[in-house]
Design an enzyme around this catalytic site. Structure first.
Site, PDB file in Angstrom:
ATOM      1  N   ASP A  70       0.945  -1.202   0.065  1.00  0.00           N
ATOM      2  CA  ASP A  70      -0.052  -0.016   0.015  1.00  0.00           C
ATOM      3  C   ASP A  70       0.860   1.274  -0.136  1.00  0.00           C
ATOM      4  O   ASP A  70       2.024   1.166   0.709  1.00  0.00           O
ATOM      5  CB  ASP A  70      -0.753   0.060   1.088  1.00  0.00           C
ATOM      6  N   ASP A  76      -0.122   7.727   8.128  1.00  0.00           N
ATOM      7  CA  ASP A  76       0.197   6.310   8.474  1.00  0.00           C
ATOM      8  C   ASP A  76       1.507   6.214   9.222  1.00  0.00           C
ATOM      9  O   ASP A  76       1.585   5.718  10.286  1.00  0.00           O
ATOM     10  CB  ASP A  76       0.867   5.433   7.192  1.00  0.00           C
ATOM     11  N   GLU A  99       1.928  -2.854  10.736  1.00  0.00           N
ATOM     12  CA  GLU A  99       1.888  -2.891   9.104  1.00  0.00           C
ATOM     13  C   GLU A  99       2.702  -1.986   8.327  1.00  0.00           C
ATOM     14  O   GLU A  99       2.775  -2.286   7.341  1.00  0.00           O
ATOM     15  CB  GLU A  99       0.186  -2.507   9.026  1.00  0.00           C
ATOM     16  N   GLU A 100       3.087  -1.008   8.927  1.00  0.00           N
ATOM     17  CA  GLU A 100       3.930   0.069   8.314  1.00  0.00           C
ATOM     18  C   GLU A 100       5.306  -0.474   8.199  1.00  0.00           C
ATOM     19  O   GLU A 100       6.101   0.186   7.774  1.00  0.00           O
ATOM     20  CB  GLU A 100       3.939   1.161   8.948  1.00  0.00           C
ATOM     21  N   ASP A 118      -2.244  -2.138  13.642  1.00  0.00           N
ATOM     22  CA  ASP A 118      -2.404  -1.164  12.312  1.00  0.00           C
ATOM     23  C   ASP A 118      -2.625   0.195  12.642  1.00  0.00           C
ATOM     24  O   ASP A 118      -3.650   0.490  13.430  1.00  0.00           O
ATOM     25  CB  ASP A 118      -3.557  -1.776  11.609  1.00  0.00           C
ATOM     26  N   LEU A 120      -2.868   3.106  11.381  1.00  0.00           N
ATOM     27  CA  LEU A 120      -3.996   3.887  10.934  1.00  0.00           C
ATOM     28  C   LEU A 120      -4.727   3.220   9.979  1.00  0.00           C
ATOM     29  O   LEU A 120      -4.057   2.765   8.773  1.00  0.00           O
ATOM     30  CB  LEU A 120      -3.369   5.012  10.278  1.00  0.00           C
ATOM     31  N   ASP A 121      -5.736   2.640  10.129  1.00  0.00           N
ATOM     32  CA  ASP A 121      -6.609   1.747   9.341  1.00  0.00           C
ATOM     33  C   ASP A 121      -7.624   2.620   8.328  1.00  0.00           C
ATOM     34  O   ASP A 121      -8.286   3.638   9.155  1.00  0.00           O
ATOM     35  CB  ASP A 121      -7.309   0.839  10.091  1.00  0.00           C
ATOM     36  N   GLU A 278      -5.046  -6.882  11.610  1.00  0.00           N
ATOM     37  CA  GLU A 278      -6.614  -6.455  11.534  1.00  0.00           C
ATOM     38  C   GLU A 278      -7.285  -7.418  11.878  1.00  0.00           C
ATOM     39  O   GLU A 278      -8.106  -7.155  12.781  1.00  0.00           O
ATOM     40  CB  GLU A 278      -6.815  -5.998   9.809  1.00  0.00           C
TER      41      GLU A 278
HETATM   42  P1  AHG Z   1      -5.277   0.255   5.575  1.00  0.00           P
HETATM   43  O1  AHG Z   1      -5.674   1.562   5.460  1.00  0.00           O
HETATM   44  O2  AHG Z   1      -4.753  -0.219   7.121  1.00  0.00           O
HETATM   45  O3  AHG Z   1      -4.339  -0.182   4.638  1.00  0.00           O
HETATM   46  O4  AHG Z   1      -6.499  -0.659   5.751  1.00  0.00           O
HETATM   47  C1  AHG Z   1      -7.385  -0.735   4.299  1.00  0.00           C
HETATM   48  C2  AHG Z   1      -8.272  -1.872   4.636  1.00  0.00           C
HETATM   49  C3  AHG Z   1      -9.622  -1.732   5.317  1.00  0.00           C
HETATM   50  O5  AHG Z   1      -9.437  -0.659   6.252  1.00  0.00           O
HETATM   51  C4  AHG Z   1     -10.609  -1.345   4.320  1.00  0.00           C
HETATM   52  O6  AHG Z   1     -11.727  -2.236   5.035  1.00  0.00           O
HETATM   53  C5  AHG Z   1     -10.123  -2.238   3.169  1.00  0.00           C
HETATM   54  O7  AHG Z   1      -8.619  -2.095   3.135  1.00  0.00           O
HETATM   55  C6  AHG Z   1     -10.720  -1.497   1.777  1.00  0.00           C
HETATM   56  O8  AHG Z   1     -10.288  -2.168   0.926  1.00  0.00           O
HETATM   57  P2  AHG Z   1     -10.674  -2.008  -0.476  1.00  0.00           P
HETATM   58  O9  AHG Z   1     -10.647  -0.527  -0.845  1.00  0.00           O
HETATM   59  O10 AHG Z   1     -10.157  -2.941  -1.526  1.00  0.00           O
HETATM   60  O11 AHG Z   1     -12.337  -2.274  -0.440  1.00  0.00           O
HETATM   61 MN    MN Z   2      -6.169  -1.559   8.170  1.00  0.00          MN
HETATM   62 MN    MN Z   3      -3.282   0.791   8.169  1.00  0.00          MN
END
Ligand code: AHG
Ligand code: MN
Ligand code: MN
Length: 326
Positions: A70, A76, A99-100, A118, A120-121, A278
């Site tokens: 990501d 983050d 996660e980071e 995690d 910042l989710d 998560e």
């Molecule tokens: P993060 O921001 O920690 O990378 O998590 C993102 C995750 C979760 O929070 C969310 O439900 C999902 O990714 C969304 O994914 P899509 O955009 O593929 O739906």
């Molecule tokens: Mn997340």
């Molecule tokens: Mn995150």
């Protein structure tokens, strides 16, 4: 056997809650209480920074990618730094995975606890002022104190968590967690600078009528039973709700009854969501609230992680809804 639930009035501060839990459960040592306080402190700091997003230059991308592929946001990194700092200072935590970060951090102290984060989710939502969260899991270290940590200390099944929870930074911010004796929710009172008990003994209805999935992925879902399940939700005119911040989607379904689904897709054949950062924490919370979490085949809490960044499908929420998928 029915577990005894903590019976404290709404409005009690997190600190008093933790203290009263210590006397009720003599095995809960002071270090563990301090660790929970450290998490609450980091949450307040991150909450403060998030409230300023938009006013100062902390939104947008850094230009790097994390171990999961990501693109990292400035927030983050900021949340990661704040949590790691708070947990490192206390001395109760000996090792952290995030996660980071690519691999684990050995704090080289005699702390007893391991934390998975995690920080910042839902970080893609921060640029548009939508709810985000922090997710945490706490484990006991396995190797002997005062030796170097190894991957064994971190690659523990979710069922070995001793506490887990999340912070939801929303219209009001909340800390929701379990230590294996039910789930309690605390709302942040900014004028006091305290989290206060607002949702004691949270229970997730066994039935629900909300389903949460990124429907843009419909054509690339691999598992046919998931496709059928979504069709069934539509046939029954369930309500679709998907924010794209797992913590926010999970929290709504926990309180109202519903299911969150992130299946295996052609892009993410092993699912997108990270077991250690998560799924495990939220699975512990939902089970303690009477709900359920699986990967479609087995309970999330029974999965043996093979790497720190292990991913799996996730179906989580009201017990009967999750059961009808299996
Ligand atoms: P993060 O921001 O920690 O990378 O998590 C993102 C995750 C979760 O929070 C969310 O439900 C999902 O990714 C969304 O994914 P899509 O955009 O593929 O739906
Ligand atoms: Mn997340
Ligand atoms: Mn995150």
């Amino acid at each position: 056997m029915e577990k005894s639930r903590i019976d404290l009035p709404i409005g009690v501060t997190l600190d008093r809650f933790i203290k009263s839990k210590e006397s009720e459960y003599p095995s809960a040592v002071g270090a563990f209480s301090q660790l929970l306080r450290d998490i609450a402190l980091a949450a307040k700091v991150v909450n403060r920074e998030l409230n300023k997003a938009g006013l100062i230059d902390i939104m947008g991308n850094v230009g790097n990618y994390n171990a999961g592929g990501d693109e990292q946001k400035k927030l983050d990194i900021l949340a990661n730094t704040r949590f790691i700092r708070a947990l490192s200072k206390g001395g109760e935590v000996c090792g952290i995975i995030s996660e980071e970060s690519e691999s684990f951090v050995d704090l080289e102290n005699d702390g007893k606890y391991i934390v998975a984060l995690d920080p910042l989710d839902g970080s893609s939502n921060i640029d548009v002022n939508v709810s985000v969260g922090t997710i945490f899991s706490i484990y006991k270290r396995i190797t002997t104190i005062n030796t170097a940590l190894t991957e064994t200390d971190f690659l523990q099944k979710g069922k070995y968590q001793i506490a887990a929870g999340y912070i939801l930074y929303g219209p009001s911010s909340m800390l929701v967690f379990t230590t294996g004796n039910g789930v309690n929710g605390f709302t942040y009172e900014p004028s006091l600078g305290e989290f206060v008990l607002s949702n004691p003994n949270i229970y997730c209805n066994e039935e629900g009528n909300i389903y949460s999935i990124n429907e843009g992925l419909s054509n690339s879902i691999i598992d046919l039973k998931v496709k059928k399940y979504i069709q069934n939700c539509k046939d029954n005119e369930y309500t679709a709700r998907y924010i794209g911040s797992l913590v926010a989607d999970f929290h709504r379904n926990l309180l109202k009854g519903g299911i969150y689904l992130y299946p295996a897709t052609t892009k993410y054949p092993n699912g997108k969501l990270r077991l250690m950062f998560e799924s495990n924490a939220l699975a512990f919370v939902i089970e303690q609230a009477g709900g359920k979490a699986t990967n479609g085949e087995m309970d999330i809490l029974d999965i043996q992680p093979t790497t720190i960044h292990h991913t799996s499908p996730l179906y989580i929420g009201s017990k009967n809804m999750v059961n009808s998928l299996s």
